[in-house]
Design an enzyme around this catalytic site. Structure first.
Site, short mmCIF file in Angstrom:
data_model
loop_
_atom_site.label_atom_id
_atom_site.label_comp_id
_atom_site.label_asym_id
_atom_site.label_seq_id
_atom_site.Cartn_x
_atom_site.Cartn_y
_atom_site.Cartn_z
N HIS A 96 0.84 -1.20 0.00
CA HIS A 96 0.00 0.00 0.00
C HIS A 96 0.87 1.25 0.00
CE1 HIS A 96 -3.44 2.56 0.62
NE2 HIS A 96 -2.84 3.13 1.66
N SER A 97 0.58 2.19 -0.90
CA SER A 97 1.26 3.47 -0.99
C SER A 97 2.76 3.24 -1.22
CB SER A 97 0.97 4.30 0.26
OG SER A 97 1.31 5.65 0.07
N MET A 98 3.65 3.70 -0.34
CA MET A 98 5.07 3.39 -0.50
C MET A 98 5.28 1.90 -0.62
SD MET A 98 8.34 4.28 1.98
CE MET A 98 8.05 2.91 3.14
N SER A 124 -1.90 -0.91 -3.99
CA SER A 124 -3.01 -0.02 -3.66
C SER A 124 -2.48 1.34 -3.24
CB SER A 124 -3.89 -0.62 -2.55
OG SER A 124 -3.22 -0.61 -1.31
#
Length: 254
Positions: A96-98, A124
């Site tokens: 997720h993200s990073m 995501s």
């Protein structure tokens, strides 16, 4: 929250052992996040899928270790930790993200350097690696960095409003932001595994078009799923995402 079960590596936590699960999912948290972020999804996936949550150096039980502020170095460490698991059962990655970028870079290394491609990559809350925005959150003042976290909504207000807690957390958060904001995609061989892209319809950091460009980063299939919510939509849709992940992974484990 129950304690994690030891996995034999400082890098991973197992909250819900599932020895009979046919596939293992390695989950990588966002900037400033920790392994515990994945506890709800791990619980929802067990016992069909066993989840390992990555713990980055420099936080929580690894707070005595030097943190890393470079995506390439983090990805190298993650892959080294995963190599001993590769002969046990099929392995998939979810970031997720990073963590999405780290999962992608780990997938590249596992396939093209280790020779053990993951069966799936789920990302995501992050635009495709080829989509560059010039951002410098890591250079902001502590006050402005806290405001950034408050806007994204992934950190509880009880933490954000406690100056003593934030004084401890902000160096690691800033380090993560430096890592992801200075990352630039290296042209080269892409993963061949299918990519499932999850994004929030109202994510202020990733447009649906930017998320859709993950299709450029696999030679396999890429599917995009848009959920109501912002950057941390995952927390609002745990059950639905667990169903989606299970449907994506179990056919690959047969």
């Amino acid at each position: 929250m129950t304690a994690a079960v030891a996995t034999g590596s400082r890098w991973t936590k197992r909250f819900h052992p599932a020895e009979d699960a046919p596939v293992r999912l390695v989950c990588l948290p966002h900037a400033g996040g920790a392994a515990g972020f994945w506890f709800p999804l791990s619980e929802a996936l067990a016992p069909a899928v066993e989840t390992l949550a990555v713990q980055y150096p420099g936080r929580q039980d690894r707070r005595a270790e030097p943190g890393l502020d470079d995506i390439e170095d983090l990805a190298d460490g993650i892959v080294r930790a995963l190599v001993p698991l590769l002969d046990e059962r099929p392995l998939a990655l979810f970031g997720h993200s990073m963590g999405a970028v780290l999962a992608y870079e780990a997938a590249r290394r596992l396939e093209h350097e280790v020779g053990a491609p993951p069966v799936a990559l789920i990302v995501s809350g992050r635009r495709a690696p080829c989509r560059i925005r010039e951002e410098a959150v890591h250079l902001k003042s502590d006050q402005d960095l806290v405001a950034e976290l408050r806007e994204l909504g992934g950190t509880g207000p009880e933490l954000l409003d406690d100056p003593d807690v934030m004084r401890l957390l902000l160096p690691g958060i800033r380090r993560d932001y430096r890592a992801i904001e200075t990352y630039r995609h290296r042209p080269g061989r892409e993963p061949s595994c299918p990519i499932t892209v999850l994004t929030g319809a109202d994510d202020p950091r990733t447009t649906v078009a930017e998320a859709g460009d993950w299709k450029r980063h696999t030679t396999g299939r890429c599917t995009l799923e848009v959920f109501p919510g912002g950057h941390f939509f995952l927390g609002e849709h745990t059950a639905g995402i667990a169903r989606l992940v299970t449907a994506r992974l179990l056919p690959s484990a047969r």
